[in-house]
Design an enzyme around this catalytic site. Sequence first.
Site, short mmCIF file in Angstrom:
data_model
loop_
_atom_site.label_atom_id
_atom_site.label_comp_id
_atom_site.label_asym_id
_atom_site.label_seq_id
_atom_site.Cartn_x
_atom_site.Cartn_y
_atom_site.Cartn_z
N ARG A 147 1.01 -1.10 -0.10
CA ARG A 147 0.01 0.01 -0.20
C ARG A 147 0.86 1.43 0.18
O ARG A 147 0.54 2.25 -0.49
CB ARG A 147 -0.99 0.04 1.31
CG ARG A 147 -1.73 1.22 1.41
CD ARG A 147 -2.55 1.34 2.67
NE ARG A 147 -3.48 0.16 2.74
CZ ARG A 147 -3.77 -0.40 3.87
NH1 ARG A 147 -2.81 -0.46 4.99
NH2 ARG A 147 -4.48 -1.33 4.15
N TYR A 148 1.99 1.26 0.46
CA TYR A 148 2.79 2.30 0.62
C TYR A 148 4.03 2.16 -0.27
O TYR A 148 4.54 0.91 -0.51
CB TYR A 148 3.43 2.54 1.95
CG TYR A 148 2.54 2.79 3.10
CD1 TYR A 148 1.88 3.95 3.47
CD2 TYR A 148 2.01 1.65 4.02
CE1 TYR A 148 0.92 4.01 4.36
CE2 TYR A 148 0.92 1.95 5.16
CZ TYR A 148 0.58 3.25 5.24
OH TYR A 148 -0.43 3.36 6.21
N ARG A 182 7.38 0.27 1.67
CA ARG A 182 7.30 -1.07 2.53
C ARG A 182 6.26 -1.85 1.98
O ARG A 182 5.06 -1.23 1.77
CB ARG A 182 7.40 -0.51 4.11
CG ARG A 182 6.16 0.59 4.25
CD ARG A 182 6.70 1.24 5.18
NE ARG A 182 5.62 2.39 5.84
CZ ARG A 182 5.21 3.49 5.24
NH1 ARG A 182 5.78 3.84 3.98
NH2 ARG A 182 4.52 4.13 5.87
N CYS A 222 -2.63 -18.00 15.06
CA CYS A 222 -2.48 -17.24 16.32
C CYS A 222 -2.01 -18.16 17.62
O CYS A 222 -2.76 -19.02 17.65
CB CYS A 222 -3.14 -15.94 16.58
SG CYS A 222 -3.06 -14.64 15.28
N CYS A 234 -7.59 -12.54 19.10
CA CYS A 234 -8.35 -11.39 19.65
C CYS A 234 -9.55 -11.26 19.16
O CYS A 234 -10.01 -11.27 17.79
CB CYS A 234 -7.31 -10.25 19.22
SG CYS A 234 -5.52 -10.41 19.59
N CYS A 290 -9.96 -8.84 15.95
CA CYS A 290 -9.04 -8.86 14.86
C CYS A 290 -9.23 -8.29 13.65
O CYS A 290 -10.24 -8.47 13.07
CB CYS A 290 -8.68 -10.59 14.64
SG CYS A 290 -7.70 -10.84 13.43
N ARG A 342 -8.00 -9.08 10.84
CA ARG A 342 -7.74 -9.97 9.65
C ARG A 342 -8.69 -11.03 10.03
O ARG A 342 -8.26 -12.09 9.33
CB ARG A 342 -6.20 -10.19 9.43
CG ARG A 342 -5.77 -9.75 7.96
CD ARG A 342 -4.47 -9.77 8.10
NE ARG A 342 -4.02 -8.31 8.03
CZ ARG A 342 -2.84 -7.91 8.68
NH1 ARG A 342 -2.40 -8.60 9.49
NH2 ARG A 342 -2.45 -6.68 8.50
N ASP A 364 -10.69 -1.00 14.21
CA ASP A 364 -11.45 -1.24 12.79
C ASP A 364 -12.71 -1.64 12.74
O ASP A 364 -13.16 -2.21 13.78
CB ASP A 364 -10.24 -2.24 12.08
CG ASP A 364 -8.92 -1.72 11.90
OD1 ASP A 364 -8.58 -0.36 11.70
OD2 ASP A 364 -8.02 -2.43 11.80
N ASP A 407 -6.74 3.66 10.79
CA ASP A 407 -6.33 2.95 9.62
C ASP A 407 -7.47 3.10 8.59
O ASP A 407 -8.55 2.65 9.06
CB ASP A 407 -6.01 1.49 9.59
CG ASP A 407 -4.92 1.03 8.96
OD1 ASP A 407 -4.74 1.52 7.74
OD2 ASP A 407 -4.15 0.00 9.48
N LYS A 431 -2.51 4.39 7.62
CA LYS A 431 -2.98 5.06 8.61
C LYS A 431 -2.64 6.45 8.74
O LYS A 431 -1.84 6.94 8.18
CB LYS A 431 -1.64 4.29 9.56
CG LYS A 431 -1.70 2.91 9.70
CD LYS A 431 -0.44 2.24 10.57
CE LYS A 431 -0.31 0.89 10.34
NZ LYS A 431 -0.22 0.45 9.05
C1 LIG Z 1 0.62 -0.65 8.74
C2 LIG Z 1 1.27 -1.18 7.51
C3 LIG Z 1 2.76 -0.75 7.13
C4 LIG Z 1 3.39 -0.25 8.13
O1 LIG Z 1 3.47 1.11 8.24
P1 LIG Z 1 4.17 2.06 9.19
O2 LIG Z 1 3.46 3.15 9.73
O3 LIG Z 1 5.58 1.94 8.46
O4 LIG Z 1 4.25 1.11 10.37
C5 LIG Z 1 2.92 -1.11 5.88
N1 LIG Z 1 1.95 -1.83 5.00
C6 LIG Z 1 0.82 -1.99 5.24
C7 LIG Z 1 -0.23 -2.40 4.42
C8 LIG Z 1 0.27 -1.46 6.82
O5 LIG Z 1 -0.99 -1.84 7.04
#
Ligand SMILES: *Cc1c(COP(=O)(O)O)cnc(C)c1O
Length: 394
Positions: free
Chosen positions: A125-126, A129, A138, A142, A145, A147, A306, A343, A350
């Site tokens: 998504r980013y 990363r 798990c 929880c 959850c 997911r 969520d 989120d 986020k």
């Molecule tokens: C939370 C998350 C991350 C990591 O986000 P940070 O703000 O860097 O901790 C990366 N990818 C996805 C899809 C996430 O939900």
Amino acid sequence: MLTSDAVHTHPPILARTPRPALWAHVPDAEWDDWRWQLANRLNSVDELAQIVRLTDDEIAGLSADGIFRVDITPYFASLIDPDDPRCPIRLQVIPQGRELQAFDGMSADSLGEDGHSPVPGLVHRYPDRVLMLVTTQCASYCRYCTRSRMVGSPTLNFSQADFDAQIAYLERTPTVRDVLLSGGDPLMLAPRILEQVLTRLRAIPHIEIVRIGSRVPIFLPQRVTESLCAMLRQFHPLWVNVHVNHVKELTPEVNRALALLADAGIPLGNQSVLLAGVNDSVEAQRDLVHALVRQRVRPYYLYQCDLVPGAGHFRTTVNRGIEIIEGLRGHTSGYAVPTYVIDAPGGGGKIPVMPNYVLSQAPGRVTVRNYENNVYVYHEPTDYPPAPHTGERP
Ligand SMILES: *Cc1c(COP(=O)(O)O)cnc(C)c1O
């Protein structure tokens, strides 16, 4: 209380929380064995009624069809107050009938993860990363959850072929410098498999850091052994985020597990979820974050709950979250203050939400308030050059 012994050593004999009569006969060597803990998890009315005075609503939840998986390690169950229906441990793992109620905005894939998955289990998504889901399992489940649409399945899990496809995607995607292992709980993988995944990630030159998100140190602290930590520390820079919601979870067993991880050079963070009735007050959060920093765990995120099925009754208003941050920032160590985030439903990622400290801006003057609501003016330069727009990431 805060002797260096308590914080920095990990005695060979595990410190143990007193356990209910049901398990009084279990030898310590079995109780301390994570395999015994997993094999003896509780999930039915009959089993839980042996240690908890169940409410009608809990019996309804445990008996309902189609409820998200229930499984609780004996260790974590032993932290439940048997007579208090509002016990913050119990609310997190024993379902209530209320869980089945639908609510506005409810969505099984609330974060729109499936739409951001280039290959199964990888959420990109980013720009730099990715989230890499490595298991659906798990140690305990929880109730809120995020997911639950895929976690806990007794039949579906990720396969070697899925790992191959995930790794192949990462190899051909050089913008990714940070891989976040999650699931399910990565520390539930057989150590051999986890080591393989970490080895393959480390062989990719553009991957700078690897992180693991895990609640095993909290649900199953017995699993954090010297040998697990020796395996993990081969893969530095490796970061771990744990998931603690209430100070009652920080038992001697958990504190020992956290100390072992920290002593292996792993920077520790905590991600907690703001949960109605569990930790939705300044006092509960202050106690939690203070206990975390004493264990060398940096509060990282506080998540707004969520909008997933089962979590409706755990939601708070966003204002409550803002009030909590307002009650921490300035009042206590900056290290102890997490970033409060929503989120974004639908997959926006986020989004930080904060009390507003900037009261007004005028040319050369920014008016701000502090945590005590005193007002100050900062004089900024009026001839400062605007930022050049290169369009490149740092
Ligand atoms: C939370 C998350 C991350 C990591 O986000 P940070 O703000 O860097 O901790 C990366 N990818 C996805 C899809 C996430 O939900």
